[in-house]
Write a protein that holds these residues in place. Structure first.
Motif, mmCIF file in Angstrom:
data_model
loop_
_atom_site.group_PDB
_atom_site.id
_atom_site.type_symbol
_atom_site.label_atom_id
_atom_site.label_comp_id
_atom_site.label_asym_id
_atom_site.label_seq_id
_atom_site.Cartn_x
_atom_site.Cartn_y
_atom_site.Cartn_z
ATOM 1 N N UNK A 1 -14.865 0.522 -9.067
ATOM 2 C CA UNK A 1 -16.146 0.343 -9.751
ATOM 3 C C UNK A 1 -16.913 1.660 -9.712
ATOM 4 N N UNK A 2 -17.634 1.919 -10.778
ATOM 5 C CA UNK A 2 -18.389 3.166 -10.921
ATOM 6 C C UNK A 2 -19.839 2.842 -11.256
ATOM 7 N N UNK B 1 -10.435 10.006 -6.240
ATOM 8 C CA UNK B 1 -11.082 8.766 -5.803
ATOM 9 C C UNK B 1 -10.428 7.561 -6.474
ATOM 10 N N UNK B 2 -10.204 7.632 -7.792
ATOM 11 C CA UNK B 2 -9.605 6.504 -8.511
ATOM 12 C C UNK B 2 -8.174 6.255 -8.049
ATOM 13 N N UNK B 3 -7.443 7.321 -7.725
ATOM 14 C CA UNK B 3 -6.050 7.172 -7.309
ATOM 15 C C UNK B 3 -5.927 6.730 -5.861
ATOM 16 N N UNK B 4 -7.028 6.712 -5.108
ATOM 17 C CA UNK B 4 -6.986 6.265 -3.719
ATOM 18 C C UNK B 4 -6.644 7.356 -2.734
ATOM 19 N N UNK C 1 -13.418 1.644 -4.362
ATOM 20 C CA UNK C 1 -12.061 1.254 -4.759
ATOM 21 C C UNK C 1 -11.564 0.149 -3.838
ATOM 22 N N UNK C 2 -11.033 -0.911 -4.448
ATOM 23 C CA UNK C 2 -10.554 -2.067 -3.683
ATOM 24 C C UNK C 2 -9.123 -2.398 -4.107
ATOM 25 N N UNK C 3 -8.156 -2.430 -3.154
ATOM 26 C CA UNK C 3 -6.776 -2.811 -3.512
ATOM 27 C C UNK C 3 -6.695 -4.276 -3.930
ATOM 28 N N UNK C 4 -5.708 -4.607 -4.760
ATOM 29 C CA UNK C 4 -5.474 -5.977 -5.201
ATOM 30 C C UNK C 4 -4.155 -6.481 -4.628
ATOM 31 N N UNK C 5 -3.953 -7.808 -4.704
ATOM 32 C CA UNK C 5 -2.772 -8.422 -4.105
ATOM 33 C C UNK C 5 -1.469 -7.972 -4.751
#
Length: 557
Positions: free
Chosen positions: A314-315, A280-283, A303-307
């Motif tokens: 978040x957990x 989950x954390x690794x996507x 999980x939300x990607x960043x620019x």
């Protein structure tokens, strides 16, 4: 009348904008480097020019002293302005561009000079070292001013010292060469400064874009606020860089995952080991509100990607509201069971009353014994095979509802489920929706039967619900899990079509699956597989809140 706004005070010092500050600092650094380089260049250049002038004067003096006629004429002719020594010295001076060439005898009397009146007079500087046989280079002052000088002894044909030769090069010519070099040097410096200014501008623009034109004080304030926020919120936050390595863990994330600062710089697989949490954390698992198990805790992850190519996860700990969830589920189950038993209980009481009024006491006792015995048998059979109290209570209640609707609810002989469920509320929701759908499907049909099978395979829970209804056509077996789909006719349709969608969503959140096929002998068979639904034998089951907020509508199929 409103008061006049206070006049703005001028800010002194550096400007607030990062672009201006970085540009000014870069220009100051470039200018400082240029000035330092100029100083470092000019200091040795002056010494080099002095040394070159002295060596040139010494070479001219050596060349002059090497002329055999000069040594001979010093010993055989008087020192006069028209004498051979003066004429030869002037010829050499004009040819070499020296300021002066002075030939002297051992007494220091001049035999040549650029000013004829000085011939026959004693030299103004000390010639003792040259007359002693040394070759001398120096910067000194004489009758013609400051000059670079070279002095050598003058020897006759036998090698005896008969005098000395002193050659001077005007020091002003050395300074002129230095001054002449400065414009070129300044041109190079100006070019370097211009290149530095251009590079500083590009760097400042890049910094401006990356910092969104915030002032350094604003960036510092944002950093302090971010640290306070990250370590103050009650949700775990895990930030990963573009390579998938952990770059930030707040305090709550360390507590929930059981990690420390050593996890920073490592990938989720390295820090947590292989498993659903790392996936989950690794996507590698996509979705929202994904359920994952870490030790005794059941976590909800987003999980939300960043620019910049990284991601922020978040957990949330689902165990915090467990007590309220258990009480709510227990209350709902009790209400459903009481509502289902109401009519049946009234009918039985009316039957007992009728038997007593007819004075059929033995039949009344026998009837009561049968009713109580059936109820005990049903409860004992369920609790013997299903040790989780919530699931057992659900199925006992559903059996009563089924009996009232003329449906036989069976518990499969293969059913075996220990009391080690990580998320019992989630399985209660899944089982309740599937049983309700099965009861709706077989209601009104002859010999209606619903069979429930629950078993554990390691840490995986497998639930199967079979019915004797009409079944589901192959082309519709995926559509049944679509929200809003239902076989019910309007007007009930607007309140249907949520239960099976909720079942699949809950299963997929826990990394499992929900499918439908054909049961043996006809009808539908729903299968739900929930990996890691059970805690290990040496661990206590986690306390969790309900899998999802459920309304009365969601519990209907």
């Amino acid at each position: 009348m409103s008061p006049a706004p206070p006049a703005r005070r001028l800010r002194l010092g550096l400007p607030r904008r990062v672009f201006s500050q970085v540009l000014m600092m870069q220009l100051a650094i470039a200018a400082g480097v240029v000035v330092l380089a100029t100083g470092l260049f000019l200091a040795p250049l002056s010494h080099q020019l002095d040394d070159q002038a002295m060596r040139r004067a010494l070479a001219i003096a050596q060349t002059t002293a090497a002329q055999p006629r000069i040594a001979q004429d010093v010993t055989t002719t008087p020192p006069t302005a028209e004498g051979p020594v003066q004429q030869e010295a002037e010829r050499i001076r004009l040819a070499t561009g020296a300021e002066y060439i002075v030939v002297m005898d051992r007494r220091g009397i001049r035999w040549s000079h650029t000013e004829p009146k000085q011939i026959g007079r004693k030299v103004s500087t000390d010639p003792s070292r040259a007359l002693a046989g040394e070759e001398v280079m120096e910067i000194d002052s004489g009758t013609l001013g400051r000059s670079a000088r070279g002095k050598v002894p003058l020897r006759d044909g036998r090698g005896d010292i008969v005098g000395a030769v002193s050659v001077g090069i005007a020091y002003d010519s050395v300074r002129a060469r230095l001054i002449h070099a400065i414009p070129g040097l300044l041109a190079y410096e100006g070019g370097a400064l211009a290149v530095g200014a251009l590079a500083a501008w590009f760097i400042a623009r890049r910094v401006q874009r990356q910092t969104r034109d915030l002032a350094f004080s604003d960036i510092s304030g944002l950093l302090a606020e971010r640290e306070a926020m990250l370590h103050g919120i009650r949700e775990g936050v895990v930030a990963l860089d573009r390579t998938g390595r952990v770059r930030l863990l707040n305090d709550e994330a360390q507590r929930l995952l059981g990690l420390g600062d050593e996890a920073v710089g490592r990938s989720p697989d390295e820090a947590l080991g292989e498993g659903r949490t790392a996936d989950v954390l690794a996507g590698r698992v996509a979705g929202t509100d994904l359920l994952t198990v870490r030790g005794r805790r059941v976590l909800v992850a987003n999980r939300m990607p960043t620019d910049d190519g990284g991601a922020v996860a978040t957990l949330r700990d689902r165990t915090e509201l467990e007590q309220l969830g258990r009480e709510l589920d227990s209350t709902r189950g009790l209400i459903d069971a009481l509502r289902a038993q109401d009519h049946e209980h009234a009918n039985r009481m009316h039957t007992v009353l009728g038997l007593l009024e007819l004075e059929m006491y033995d039949d009344a006792v026998e009837f009561v014994g049968e009713v109580v015995g059936d109820h005990r048998a049903t409860s004992e059979q369920v609790t013997e095979k299903i040790q989780d109290p919530l699931l057992a209570a659900l199925l006992v209640g559903k059996a009563t509802v089924a009996a009232e609707r003329g449906v036989a609810l069976w518990i499969s002989d293969r059913t075996r489920l220990p009391d080690r469920l990580v998320d019992p509320q989630g399985l209660v929701t899944v089982a309740g929706n599937l049983v309700d759908n099965a009861l709706d499907a077989v209601a009104g049909s002859p010999h209606a039967r619903v069979e429930v099978e629950l078993r554990a395979e390691g840490r995986t829970a497998v639930l199967r619900v079979r019915d004797t209804g009409p079944g589901i056509p192959v082309e519709q077996r995926e559509l049944v899990f679509t929200e809003g789909w239902s076989t019910k006719e309007p007007p009930a349709h607007r309140k249907r079509g949520i239960g099976l969608s909720l079942v699949r969503r809950l299963a997929e959140r826990q990394g499992g699956s929900a499918t439908v096929g054909e049961a043996a002998g006809g009808g539908a068979e729903f299968t739900v597989v929930l990996p890691e639904a059970l805690a290990g034998p040496d661990l206590e089951p986690a306390l969790t809140m309900p899998s999802a907020p459920q309304s009365a509508t969601e519990e209907e199929s």
